[in-house]
Design a protein around this motif. Structure first.
Motif, PDB file in Angstrom:
ATOM      1  N   MET A  30       0.834  -1.196   0.000  1.00 45.60           N
ATOM      2  CA  MET A  30       0.000   0.000   0.000  1.00 45.60           C
ATOM      3  C   MET A  30       0.870   1.247   0.000  1.00 45.60           C
ATOM      4  N   ALA A  31       0.362   2.295  -0.660  1.00 45.27           N
ATOM      5  CA  ALA A  31       1.120   3.543  -0.738  1.00 45.27           C
ATOM      6  C   ALA A  31       1.372   4.129   0.651  1.00 45.27           C
ATOM      7  N   ASN A  32       0.409   3.937   1.571  1.00 47.43           N
ATOM      8  CA  ASN A  32       0.585   4.483   2.912  1.00 47.43           C
ATOM      9  C   ASN A  32       1.817   3.914   3.601  1.00 47.43           C
ATOM     10  N   GLY A  68      -3.560   8.551   1.281  1.00 48.76           N
ATOM     11  CA  GLY A  68      -2.264   8.284   1.893  1.00 48.76           C
ATOM     12  C   GLY A  68      -1.752   9.472   2.674  1.00 48.76           C
ATOM     13  N   THR A  82      -3.768  10.013   5.893  1.00 45.47           N
ATOM     14  CA  THR A  82      -3.427   9.007   6.902  1.00 45.47           C
ATOM     15  C   THR A  82      -2.116   9.352   7.598  1.00 45.47           C
ATOM     16  N   LEU A 104      -7.788   6.218   7.722  1.00 42.91           N
ATOM     17  CA  LEU A 104      -7.785   5.506   6.438  1.00 42.91           C
ATOM     18  C   LEU A 104      -9.055   4.689   6.257  1.00 42.91           C
TER      19      LEU A 104
END
Length: 209
Positions: free
Chosen positions: A1-3, A86, A89, A119
Motif C-alpha cells: 500500500m502507498a501508505n 495516503g 493518513t 484511512l
C-alpha cells in the motif's frame, strides 16, 4: 500500500520511531491492512451493486469497442484519491506523534490507531464518491439504504476494533478520545471534498457544451 511505502520512506520526518529501541516504525500493521482490505471495503462495495441509477446512463453515447475500461482519466482519478488518502493518513499520524512535521504528544500506538482509523473512514467516504464518475456524492444521497447500512456497520466495527480490549490486542490499536476521532474524521473527509471538486471541474465543460 502507498501508505506503508511513503510512511517508511518519510518515517524520520514524521517521527515514526519505536520508543523501545528508536528504530523506524511502520505506519500501519499487517493486521490493520488486512482489516481494511477484507472488512471495511467488502460491505460498502457489495451494497454499491444495488445502488439505483443516479445519472442518465442511457443518454450517454456508447463506448467504443476498443475503449479501455480503466482509461487514462480513470487511472488519474485513482492516483489522485490514493495520494489524498495516503497523505491524510500519514498527516493524522504525524499530528499526534512527538516530533515530526507537527509535534504531538501521544504514543506511537495511539497515533497509529488514529491514522488507521482515518484511512478506514476515508475508504467509507470514498464509497460515496464511487457511486458516480460525474454526479456529486450528495446527489440522491439516501436512495440506497443498503449502502448506508453497510457504511454504518463498517464504522461500528472500526469503533469496536479501537475500543474493545481483546480486539486492541489482535489489531495493535489503542483507545482514542474525542479529539482523536474528530481529527480522524476530518482528515478522512478530505477524499470526499477533493473528489467533489474534481467532479465539479469535469462537469463544467459538459454543461457549457
Amino acid at each position: 500500500m502507498a501508505n506503508v511505502f511513503f510512511g517508511v520512506l518519510l518515517a524520520g520526518a514524521l517521527g515514526l520511531t519505536d520508543a523501545a529501541d528508536g528504530a523506524l516504525a511502520v505506519p500501519l500493521l499487517a493486521t490493520q491492512i488486512l482489516w481494511i482490505n477484507l472488512v471495511t471495503d467488502s460491505g460498502p462495495a457489495l451494497a454499491m451493486g444495488v445502488d439505483p441509477e443516479i445519472e442518465d446512463v442511457m443518454a450517454r453515447p456508447p463506448r467504443r469497442p476498443d475503449e479501455r475500461i480503466l482509461d487514462a482519466p480513470m487511472w488519474g482519478r485513482i492516483a489522485l484519491l490514493g495520494l489524498v488518502m495516503g497523505a491524510s493518513t500519514l498527516l493524522t499520524i504525524d499530528i499526534f506523534l512527538p516530533g515530526g512535521l507537527v509535534p504531538g504528544q501521544d504514543s506511537l500506538d495511539v497515533a497509529r490507531t488514529a491514522g488507521f482509523t482515518a484511512l478506514v473512514l476515508a475508504q467509507l467516504f470514498n464509497a460515496l464518491n464511487s457511486r458516480s464518475e460525474l454526479a456529486s456524492a450528495f446527489h440522491r444521497l439516501f436512495v440506497n439504504p443498503w449502502q448506508w447500512g453497510a457504511l454504518a456497520l463498517s464504522a461500528a466495527l472500526q469503533v469496536l476494533v479501537v475500543h474493545v480490549p481483546v480486539l486492541q490486542v489482535a489489531f495493535g490499536t489503542a483507545p482514542l478520545d474525542l479529539v482523536h476521532w474528530a481529527v480522524a474524521v476530518g482528515m478522512a473527509s478530505l477524499v470526499l471534498w477533493v473528489e467533489e471538486l474534481h467532479k465539479l471541474v469535469r462537469r463544467t465543460p459538459a454543461r457549457r457544451g
